[in-house]
Design an enzyme around this catalytic site. Structure first.
Site, PDB file in Angstrom:
ATOM      1  CB  SER A 106      17.278   0.756 -15.678  1.00 33.83           C
ATOM      2  OG  SER A 106      16.510   0.098 -16.647  1.00 33.83           O
ATOM      3  CG  ASP A 245      16.893  -3.181 -19.067  1.00 32.00           C
ATOM      4  OD1 ASP A 245      16.543  -4.274 -18.582  1.00 32.00           O
ATOM      5  OD2 ASP A 245      16.395  -2.100 -18.711  1.00 32.00           O
ATOM      6  CG  ASP A 247      16.610  -2.954 -14.325  1.00 31.26           C
ATOM      7  OD1 ASP A 247      16.507  -2.964 -15.565  1.00 31.26           O
ATOM      8  OD2 ASP A 247      15.796  -2.367 -13.594  1.00 31.26           O
ATOM      9  CG  ASP A 249      13.132  -3.164 -15.910  1.00 28.27           C
ATOM     10  OD1 ASP A 249      13.959  -2.949 -16.829  1.00 28.27           O
ATOM     11  OD2 ASP A 249      12.732  -2.259 -15.147  1.00 28.27           O
TER      12      ASP A 249
END
Length: 448
Positions: A106, A245, A247, A249
């Site tokens: 992430s 960010d 990833d 999400d």
């Protein structure tokens, strides 16, 4: 979650080369997950899993190891390559697979990585299934008979499929024509997806953070560094900025004036827009959601509840109550009428939908939301200290809450990563919040 050794609130995460994020562990994890998924498979045909990843250099190693473990357990594997975390949830659901696997840490720097699972319905894997996987992890990695080995193939159009899915979350009768938007993908998983989504919906797009090299994910760009988005919006003279960010999400947005909007404010814009279409049954936030948001929900007659910090807990609350909207101040936003998990691109499209439908700017849409000043400090906490039973801290909290009345709130919680106690006070004005924190800081936590 506390009785598990490896799985945390967001899968397994750590430093690459450490005790869990390495090739040997990923092989064992793939095999253990494959064993459990094969055992639980109720459908016809062979059980199949999709693997997606972000742009970290370590993703190649972990992808290959997971693929080998899953194949050894008799699971077919679809390789999606670099795609956002919510894209894996989407692919698992629409391709009718038994699970989706995401290789990502992430918002962490490149030297970290992680592995998490989605079920076939696009939701986070159930706690009991993760517990089953852990129970198999220490067994010897074996191999099914050759004729039962899993096959692997790449999904060549994974990015294109997901772009079309994201676009479907924006009404056909609306368009982004005339808007100029800076899109910052954090050199992460959405680098080849996010700019296309907004461009194909009519916006002029300035893409930044879209040149991953395996090492620069989240490095000075993206949702973790919104000051870069502010700078880029001003430099380009753009109408808006959207930052994701690593990833994709998590979402942050900036307007043409350089004002940054956090997750609470963006969630309010979405909820306010949905109210015009049909009643909103309730909204879930977290312990960190601004008190001003809670007060505004009360004024609108919308039930509001706080979950523990973490989008997993927000999702659990939404499912439990049958609600559709929730999120975190950090920018993890859930719109369950559009997707089964938090999605930065889709959340941004819901905000843009509200702007397009109303003809108002972000600041105008937020004119009736008063965010309360927030003061938070971290104080050292000796390991093992029972701060929850500390009489002096309890007394100080009662005094501050009495001082605030209906004008604010107090939050005290231990850090999950550091030996510190987090003290937070929100109040109608900053001076009141400062006074509350000063009183809490005056407690001697070493005197139990």
């Amino acid at each position: 979650m506390s009785n598990r050794q490896y799985f945390g609130t967001d899968g397994i995460r750590g430093r690459v080369g450490g005790p869990t994020i390495n090739a040997e562990f990923a092989l064992r994890l793939g095999y253990a997950a494959g064993r459990v998924l094969a055992r639980n498979h109720q459908g016809r045909g062979r059980p199949t899993v999709v693997i997606g990843k972000d742009t970290r250099i370590s993703g190649y190693m972990l992808e290959s190891a997971l693929e080998a473990g899953l194949s050894a357990a008799g699971i077919d594997v679809l390789l999606a390559g670099p795609v956002p975390t919510p894209a894996v949830a989407y692919l698992a659901r629409t391709l009718r697979l038994v699970a989706g696997v995401v290789i990502s840490a992430s918002h962490n720097p490149y030297h970290d990585n992680g592995i998490k699972f989605f079920s076939g319905n696009g939701m986070k894997l159930a706690d009991e299934v993760e517990a089953e996987i852990e129970a198999v992890l220490h067994e010897k990695v074996d191999c099914v008979d050759s004729e039962q080995l899993g096959r692997a193939r790449r999904i060549d159009d994974a990015a294109g499929r997901y772009i079309e899915f994201c676009k479907s979350a924006f009404p056909n009768e609306l368009a982004l024509s005339g808007l100029s938007i800076v899109v910052d993908a954090a050199h992460g998983a959405a680098y080849h997806i996010a700019p296309h989504v907004f461009r194909e919906l009519g916006a002029e797009v300035f893409a930044v953070g879209c040149q991953p090299d395996g090492f620069n994910i989240n490095e000075g760009v993206g949702a973790m560094y919104p000051e870069n988005l502010v700078k880029e919006v001003r430099a380009k003279g753009a109408d808006l900025g959207i930052a994701l960010d690593g990833d994709a999400d998590r979402l942050q947005m900036v307007d043409a004036e350089g004002r940054l909007y956090n997750g609470d404010e963006l969630l309010y814009v979405i909820v306010q827009d949905r109210m015009k279409l049909k009643p909103v049954q309730g909204v879930a936030g977290t312990l960190m959601t601004n008190f001003g948001f809670e007060r505004r929900m009360k004024e609108l007659g919308i039930p509001f509840e706080r979950a523990k910090v973490g989008d997993r807990y927000v999702l659990e609350m939404l499912l439990q109550k049958g609600w559709l909207f929730g999120g975190e101040s950090s920018g993890h936003l859930l719109c369950l009428d559009q997707h089964t998990t938090g999605d930065g691109i889709i959340a941004a499209l819901q905000v843009l939908q509200a702007m397009a439908r109303s003809g108002n700017s972000l600041s105008e849409l937020l004119a009736d939301l008063r965010m309360y000043p927030q003061k938070m400090v971290n104080v050292p906490l000796e390991p093992g200290t029972d701060w929850q039973s500390h009489a002096g801290l309890a007394q100080a909290r009662e005094e501050v809450e009495a001082m605030l009345g209906e004008r604010g709130r107090v939050l005290i919680r231990a850090s999950g990563t550091e030996p510190k106690l987090r003290l937070m006070v929100e109040a109608e004005d900053a001076a009141l919040a400062d006074a509350g924190v000063e009183r809490l800081m005056g407690v001697d936590l070493t005197n139990v």
